[in-house]
Motif scaffolding. Sequence first.
Motif, short mmCIF file in Angstrom:
data_model
loop_
_atom_site.label_atom_id
_atom_site.label_comp_id
_atom_site.label_asym_id
_atom_site.label_seq_id
_atom_site.Cartn_x
_atom_site.Cartn_y
_atom_site.Cartn_z
N LYS A 1 6.53 -7.51 39.85
CA LYS A 1 6.34 -6.43 39.60
C LYS A 1 7.09 -5.78 38.40
O LYS A 1 6.71 -4.94 37.51
CB LYS A 1 6.43 -5.21 40.74
N LYS A 2 8.22 -6.39 38.32
CA LYS A 2 9.21 -5.89 37.48
C LYS A 2 9.27 -6.96 36.25
O LYS A 2 10.11 -6.69 35.33
CB LYS A 2 10.78 -5.86 37.99
N LEU B 1 18.33 -5.51 40.58
CA LEU B 1 16.87 -5.22 40.51
C LEU B 1 16.37 -3.59 40.65
O LEU B 1 15.17 -3.55 40.61
CB LEU B 1 16.07 -6.03 41.76
N THR C 1 8.58 -8.12 44.14
CA THR C 1 9.36 -7.34 43.36
C THR C 1 9.71 -7.71 42.16
O THR C 1 9.71 -6.93 40.92
CB THR C 1 10.72 -6.96 44.03
N CYS D 1 16.55 -1.89 43.45
CA CYS D 1 15.72 -1.94 44.55
C CYS D 1 16.31 -1.54 45.72
O CYS D 1 17.58 -1.62 45.96
CB CYS D 1 14.44 -3.10 44.53
#
Length: 66
Positions: A13-14, A53, A10, A55
Amino acid sequence: MISYAPLWETMKKKSITTYTLRKKMNVSAGTVDSLKQGRHISTHTVNMLCNLLECRIEDIMVHIPD
């Protein structure tokens, strides 16, 4: 067993590094170390990471049966 492997994906990806977590998002070095070592973190910390995040829990951790 809890694995934090999804967290690293994650973050990748960010485009968020552990440095960003510590310095810009104010996550303690101890928490980052616990995550790296696969140690216990509190549900408060899980909640904080999800908020920071933007998420879901499954983007941070996964349960792997022993």
